[in-house]
Motif scaffolding. Structure first.
Motif, PDB file in Angstrom:
ATOM      1  N   ARG A 138       0.824  -1.215   0.000  1.00 29.45           N
ATOM      2  CA  ARG A 138       0.000   0.000   0.000  1.00 29.45           C
ATOM      3  C   ARG A 138       0.854   1.259   0.000  1.00 29.45           C
ATOM      4  NH1 ARG A 138      -4.419   0.786  -1.831  1.00 29.45           N
ATOM      5  NH2 ARG A 138      -4.900   2.370  -0.303  1.00 29.45           N
ATOM      6  N   LEU A 139       1.932   1.258   0.793  1.00 24.15           N
ATOM      7  CA  LEU A 139       2.800   2.437   0.831  1.00 24.15           C
ATOM      8  C   LEU A 139       3.501   2.649  -0.497  1.00 24.15           C
ATOM      9  CD1 LEU A 139       4.407   2.227   4.385  1.00 24.15           C
ATOM     10  CD2 LEU A 139       2.724   3.862   3.565  1.00 24.15           C
ATOM     11  N   GLY A 140       3.868   1.577  -1.188  1.00 24.12           N
ATOM     12  CA  GLY A 140       4.541   1.711  -2.474  1.00 24.12           C
ATOM     13  C   GLY A 140       3.661   2.331  -3.538  1.00 24.12           C
ATOM     14  N   LYS A 141       2.380   1.988  -3.531  1.00 28.80           N
ATOM     15  CA  LYS A 141       1.514   2.515  -4.580  1.00 28.80           C
ATOM     16  C   LYS A 141       0.760   3.781  -4.182  1.00 28.80           C
ATOM     17  CE  LYS A 141      -2.807   0.157  -4.564  1.00 28.80           C
ATOM     18  NZ  LYS A 141      -3.654  -0.742  -5.295  1.00 28.80           N
ATOM     19  N   LEU A 142       0.884   4.219  -2.939  1.00 28.59           N
ATOM     20  CA  LEU A 142       0.142   5.396  -2.468  1.00 28.59           C
ATOM     21  C   LEU A 142       0.459   6.669  -3.248  1.00 28.59           C
ATOM     22  CD1 LEU A 142      -1.840   6.551  -0.375  1.00 28.59           C
ATOM     23  CD2 LEU A 142       0.133   6.969   1.091  1.00 28.59           C
ATOM     24  N   PRO A 143       1.730   7.061  -3.461  1.00 22.57           N
ATOM     25  CA  PRO A 143       1.979   8.302  -4.210  1.00 22.57           C
ATOM     26  C   PRO A 143       1.395   8.274  -5.626  1.00 22.57           C
ATOM     27  CG  PRO A 143       3.966   7.623  -3.078  1.00 22.57           C
ATOM     28  CD  PRO A 143       2.981   6.505  -2.933  1.00 22.57           C
ATOM     29  N   GLY A 144       1.490   7.131  -6.294  1.00 23.74           N
ATOM     30  CA  GLY A 144       0.933   7.024  -7.641  1.00 23.74           C
ATOM     31  C   GLY A 144      -0.576   7.153  -7.658  1.00 23.74           C
ATOM     32  N   GLU A 145      -1.243   6.562  -6.672  1.00 23.22           N
ATOM     33  CA  GLU A 145      -2.708   6.674  -6.599  1.00 23.22           C
ATOM     34  C   GLU A 145      -3.139   8.102  -6.331  1.00 23.22           C
ATOM     35  OE1 GLU A 145      -4.067   3.979  -3.628  1.00 23.22           O
ATOM     36  OE2 GLU A 145      -4.287   2.338  -5.050  1.00 23.22           O
ATOM     37  N   ILE A 146      -2.423   8.789  -5.449  1.00 20.25           N
ATOM     38  CA  ILE A 146      -2.757  10.184  -5.149  1.00 20.25           C
ATOM     39  C   ILE A 146      -2.570  11.039  -6.394  1.00 20.25           C
ATOM     40  CG2 ILE A 146      -2.038  12.219  -3.840  1.00 20.25           C
ATOM     41  CD1 ILE A 146      -1.441  10.313  -1.504  1.00 20.25           C
ATOM     42  N   ALA A 147      -1.456  10.836  -7.098  1.00 23.80           N
ATOM     43  CA  ALA A 147      -1.185  11.622  -8.308  1.00 23.80           C
ATOM     44  C   ALA A 147      -2.244  11.365  -9.373  1.00 23.80           C
ATOM     45  CB  ALA A 147       0.207  11.293  -8.843  1.00 23.80           C
ATOM     46  N   GLN A 148      -2.641  10.110  -9.526  1.00 23.72           N
ATOM     47  CA  GLN A 148      -3.658   9.796 -10.531  1.00 23.72           C
ATOM     48  C   GLN A 148      -5.011  10.374 -10.134  1.00 23.72           C
ATOM     49  OE1 GLN A 148      -3.933   5.680 -11.477  1.00 23.72           O
ATOM     50  NE2 GLN A 148      -5.222   6.054 -13.253  1.00 23.72           N
ATOM     51  N   GLY A 149      -5.342  10.308  -8.872  1.00 26.71           N
ATOM     52  CA  GLY A 149      -6.615  10.862  -8.406  1.00 26.71           C
ATOM     53  C   GLY A 149      -6.681  12.368  -8.554  1.00 26.71           C
ATOM     54  N   ARG A 150      -5.547  13.030  -8.451  1.00 29.71           N
ATOM     55  CA  ARG A 150      -5.512  14.488  -8.593  1.00 29.71           C
ATOM     56  C   ARG A 150      -5.305  14.920 -10.038  1.00 29.71           C
ATOM     57  NH1 ARG A 150      -4.556  17.833  -4.389  1.00 29.71           N
ATOM     58  NH2 ARG A 150      -3.068  19.048  -5.586  1.00 29.71           N
ATOM     59  N   GLY A 151      -5.151  13.972 -10.958  1.00 30.28           N
ATOM     60  CA  GLY A 151      -4.963  14.321 -12.367  1.00 30.28           C
ATOM     61  C   GLY A 151      -3.597  14.915 -12.655  1.00 30.28           C
ATOM     62  N   HIS A 152      -2.579  14.484 -11.943  1.00 27.23           N
ATOM     63  CA  HIS A 152      -1.226  15.018 -12.120  1.00 27.23           C
ATOM     64  C   HIS A 152      -0.682  14.577 -13.478  1.00 27.23           C
ATOM     65  CE1 HIS A 152       2.889  16.147 -11.200  1.00 27.23           C
ATOM     66  NE2 HIS A 152       2.450  16.710 -10.076  1.00 27.23           N
ATOM     67  N   PRO A 153      -0.033  15.482 -14.224  1.00 19.31           N
ATOM     68  CA  PRO A 153       0.465  15.122 -15.553  1.00 19.31           C
ATOM     69  C   PRO A 153       1.669  14.175 -15.528  1.00 19.31           C
ATOM     70  CG  PRO A 153       1.033  17.392 -15.032  1.00 19.31           C
ATOM     71  CD  PRO A 153       0.148  16.903 -13.930  1.00 19.31           C
ATOM     72  N   GLN A 154       2.289  13.956 -14.386  1.00 18.37           N
ATOM     73  CA  GLN A 154       3.478  13.101 -14.308  1.00 18.37           C
ATOM     74  C   GLN A 154       3.207  11.868 -13.434  1.00 18.37           C
ATOM     75  OE1 GLN A 154       5.724  16.275 -12.706  1.00 18.37           O
ATOM     76  NE2 GLN A 154       6.516  16.948 -14.692  1.00 18.37           N
ATOM     77  N   VAL A 155       2.077  11.245 -13.651  1.00 12.62           N
ATOM     78  CA  VAL A 155       1.654  10.114 -12.824  1.00 12.62           C
ATOM     79  C   VAL A 155       2.646   8.960 -12.895  1.00 12.62           C
ATOM     80  CG1 VAL A 155      -0.143   8.379 -12.496  1.00 12.62           C
ATOM     81  CG2 VAL A 155      -0.772  10.709 -13.038  1.00 12.62           C
ATOM     82  N   ALA A 156       3.106   8.620 -14.087  1.00  7.94           N
ATOM     83  CA  ALA A 156       3.994   7.470 -14.238  1.00  7.94           C
ATOM     84  C   ALA A 156       5.296   7.674 -13.469  1.00  7.94           C
ATOM     85  CB  ALA A 156       4.287   7.224 -15.716  1.00  7.94           C
ATOM     86  N   ALA A 157       5.869   8.858 -13.549  1.00  8.35           N
ATOM     87  CA  ALA A 157       7.123   9.128 -12.847  1.00  8.35           C
ATOM     88  C   ALA A 157       6.929   9.095 -11.331  1.00  8.35           C
ATOM     89  CB  ALA A 157       7.683  10.479 -13.276  1.00  8.35           C
ATOM     90  N   ILE A 158       5.815   9.602 -10.862  1.00 11.10           N
ATOM     91  CA  ILE A 158       5.538   9.594  -9.425  1.00 11.10           C
ATOM     92  C   ILE A 158       5.331   8.161  -8.935  1.00 11.10           C
ATOM     93  CG2 ILE A 158       3.875  10.311  -7.672  1.00 11.10           C
ATOM     94  CD1 ILE A 158       3.464  12.861  -9.358  1.00 11.10           C
ATOM     95  N   THR A 159       4.655   7.348  -9.730  1.00 13.68           N
ATOM     96  CA  THR A 159       4.440   5.948  -9.362  1.00 13.68           C
ATOM     97  C   THR A 159       5.759   5.203  -9.247  1.00 13.68           C
ATOM     98  OG1 THR A 159       2.300   5.989 -10.490  1.00 13.68           O
ATOM     99  CG2 THR A 159       3.248   3.826 -10.009  1.00 13.68           C
ATOM    100  N   VAL A 160       6.642   5.391 -10.231  1.00 13.45           N
ATOM    101  CA  VAL A 160       7.957   4.741 -10.189  1.00 13.45           C
ATOM    102  C   VAL A 160       8.755   5.232  -8.991  1.00 13.45           C
ATOM    103  CG1 VAL A 160      10.160   4.565 -11.399  1.00 13.45           C
ATOM    104  CG2 VAL A 160       8.034   4.275 -12.656  1.00 13.45           C
ATOM    105  N   CYS A 161       8.709   6.503  -8.724  1.00 15.83           N
ATOM    106  CA  CYS A 161       9.429   7.062  -7.582  1.00 15.83           C
ATOM    107  C   CYS A 161       8.879   6.508  -6.268  1.00 15.83           C
ATOM    108  CB  CYS A 161       9.347   8.587  -7.603  1.00 15.83           C
ATOM    109  SG  CYS A 161      10.401   9.398  -6.408  1.00 15.83           S
ATOM    110  N   GLY A 162       7.572   6.290  -6.186  1.00 15.51           N
ATOM    111  CA  GLY A 162       6.977   5.716  -4.989  1.00 15.51           C
ATOM    112  C   GLY A 162       7.447   4.296  -4.742  1.00 15.51           C
ATOM    113  N   TRP A 163       7.512   3.467  -5.810  1.00 15.08           N
ATOM    114  CA  TRP A 163       7.985   2.092  -5.656  1.00 15.08           C
ATOM    115  C   TRP A 163       9.477   2.054  -5.357  1.00 15.08           C
ATOM    116  CZ3 TRP A 163       4.954  -1.583  -4.364  1.00 15.08           C
ATOM    117  CH2 TRP A 163       3.623  -1.595  -4.812  1.00 15.08           C
ATOM    118  N   LEU A 164      10.258   2.914  -6.005  1.00 13.02           N
ATOM    119  CA  LEU A 164      11.688   2.958  -5.699  1.00 13.02           C
ATOM    120  C   LEU A 164      11.941   3.480  -4.293  1.00 13.02           C
ATOM    121  CD1 LEU A 164      13.278   4.204  -9.044  1.00 13.02           C
ATOM    122  CD2 LEU A 164      13.429   1.935  -8.018  1.00 13.02           C
TER     123      LEU A 164
END
Length: 126
Positions: A43-69
Motif C-alpha cells: 500500500r505504501l509503495g503505490k500510495l503516491p501514484g494513486e494520489i497523483a492519478q486521483g488528482r490528475g497530475h500530468p506526471q503520474v507514471a514518474a511519481i508511481t515509479v518514484c513511490g515504488w523505488l
C-alpha cells in the motif's frame, strides 16, 4: 512405576504439552503480522501514484515509479508523496476523467430538485 510416572509417559507418547496451543497461537499471530507487513509495504509503495492519478497530475507514471523505488531507497518515498500533491509550474491539474458526466448529473439533479420545490410551493405532492 507409580501413578505420576505413568502420566508422564502417556503425555510424552501423545506429544501433547501445555504449551502446544500457545505455540500454535503464536505462530498464527506471527504469520498474520507478516502478511499485514507485506500488505502495508504494498500500500505504501503505490500510495503516491494513486494520489497523483486521483488528482490528475500530468506526471503520474514518474511519481508511481518514484513511490515504488522509495521502498528501496527511503528518501525517495516522501519526495514522491510531496510530488504527487504539487502542481508543476505553468500547468494546471487535469480534470477528473468523468467531469462532464458529473456536471450532467448535477444539472439533472438540480432540475429535479427545482421541480420538486415548485410542486411543494403549490401545495401538491411531488
Amino acid at each position: 512405576m507409580g501413578k505420576e510416572g505413568a502420566v508422564m509417559v502417556l503425555a510424552a507418547v501423545g506429544g501433547q504439552s501445555s504449551y502446544d496451543a500457545f505455540w500454535w497461537l503464536c505462530l498464527v499471530i506471527v504469520v498474520c503480522l507478516f502478511i499485514a507487513a507485506i500488505w502495508l509495504i504494498y500500500r505504501l509503495g503505490k500510495l503516491p501514484g494513486e494520489i497523483a492519478q486521483g488528482r490528475g497530475h500530468p506526471q503520474v507514471a514518474a511519481i508511481t515509479v518514484c513511490g515504488w523505488l522509495g521502498l528501496l531507497l527511503p528518501p525517495l518515498w516522501p519526495i514522491a508523496l510531496i510530488w504527487a500533491f504539487l502542481i508543476p509550474a505553468g500547468r494546471e491539474l487535469m480534470p477528473p476523467p468523468d467531469l462532464a458526466g458529473l456536471q450532467e448529473a448535477l444539472k439533472t439533479t438540480s432540475a429535479r430538485i427545482a421541480d420538486i420545490e415548485r410542486q411543494l410551493a403549490k401545495g401538491g405532492m411531488p
